[in-house]
Design a protein around this motif. Structure first.
Motif, PDB file in Angstrom:
ATOM      1  N   GLU A  62       0.838  -1.199   0.000  1.00  0.00           N
ATOM      2  CA  GLU A  62       0.000   0.000   0.000  1.00  0.00           C
ATOM      3  C   GLU A  62       0.876   1.254   0.000  1.00  0.00           C
ATOM      4  O   GLU A  62       0.594   2.215  -0.710  1.00  0.00           O
ATOM      5  CB  GLU A  62      -0.928  -0.003   1.208  1.00  0.00           C
ATOM      6  N   GLN A  66       1.067   4.099  -2.848  1.00  0.00           N
ATOM      7  CA  GLN A  66       0.886   5.520  -2.548  1.00  0.00           C
ATOM      8  C   GLN A  66       2.076   6.328  -3.038  1.00  0.00           C
ATOM      9  O   GLN A  66       1.917   7.414  -3.591  1.00  0.00           O
ATOM     10  CB  GLN A  66       0.687   5.719  -1.047  1.00  0.00           C
ATOM     11  N   ASP A  69       1.825   6.654  -6.738  1.00  0.00           N
ATOM     12  CA  ASP A  69       0.799   7.638  -7.077  1.00  0.00           C
ATOM     13  C   ASP A  69       1.338   9.047  -6.895  1.00  0.00           C
ATOM     14  O   ASP A  69       1.112   9.923  -7.730  1.00  0.00           O
ATOM     15  CB  ASP A  69      -0.457   7.443  -6.215  1.00  0.00           C
TER      16      ASP A  69
END
Length: 117
Positions: A62, A66, A69
Motif C-alpha cells: 500500500e 501511494q 501515485d
C-alpha cells in the motif's frame, strides 16, 4: 527362613522393576505431552508470525502504491509546469515575431511613402 529371603528379594526386585517401568513410562508421556504442547504453541506462534508478516507485506504494498501515485502526480505537475512554460515561450516568441513583422511592415510603408514622394 532361608527360603523366605530369596522370595523376598525376588518380590522386592520385581516391585522395584515395576515401579521403575511405571516411572519411565510416566516421564515418557510427560515428554511427549510437553512436545505436543510445545509444537502446538510453536504452531500458534508461527501462525501469528505469518499473519504479521503478511500484514506487513500488505502495508508495504500500500505504501509503495501511494508513493507511486505521488510520484506520478509529481511527474504530472512537472509536465504541466513544463507545458505551461513551453506555452509561455511559444506565446512570447509569437509576440516577438508579430512585433517584428509589424516593424517590417512599417518600414516597408515608410520606404514606399518615401519613394512615392
Amino acid at each position: 527362613m532361608r527360603v523366605g529371603v530369596p522370595i523376598f528379594l525376588f518380590l522386592a526386585a520385581a516391585g522395584f522393576h515395576t515401579a521403575l517401568t511405571a516411572s519411565l513410562e510416566s516421564a515418557e508421556k510427560e515428554d511427549t505431552f510437553g512436545e505436543e504442547v510445545g509444537l502446538e504453541q510453536l504452531s500458534d506462534l508461527q501462525k501469528r508470525d505469518q499473519e504479521e508478516f503478511e500484514a506487513a507485506q500488505m502495508s508495504e504494498e500500500e505504501n509503495d502504491t501511494q508513493e507511486e501515485d505521488m510520484t506520478d502526480r509529481d511527474g504530472n505537475v512537472e509536465a504541466d509546469q513544463h507545458e505551461s512554460e513551453s506555452d509561455e515561450d511559444v506565446d512570447g516568441m509569437r509576440q516577438k515575431r508579430e512585433h517584428l513583422e509589424a516593424n517590417v511592415e512599417e518600414a516597408d510603408e515608410t520606404t514606399n511613402l518615401a519613394e512615392v514622394e
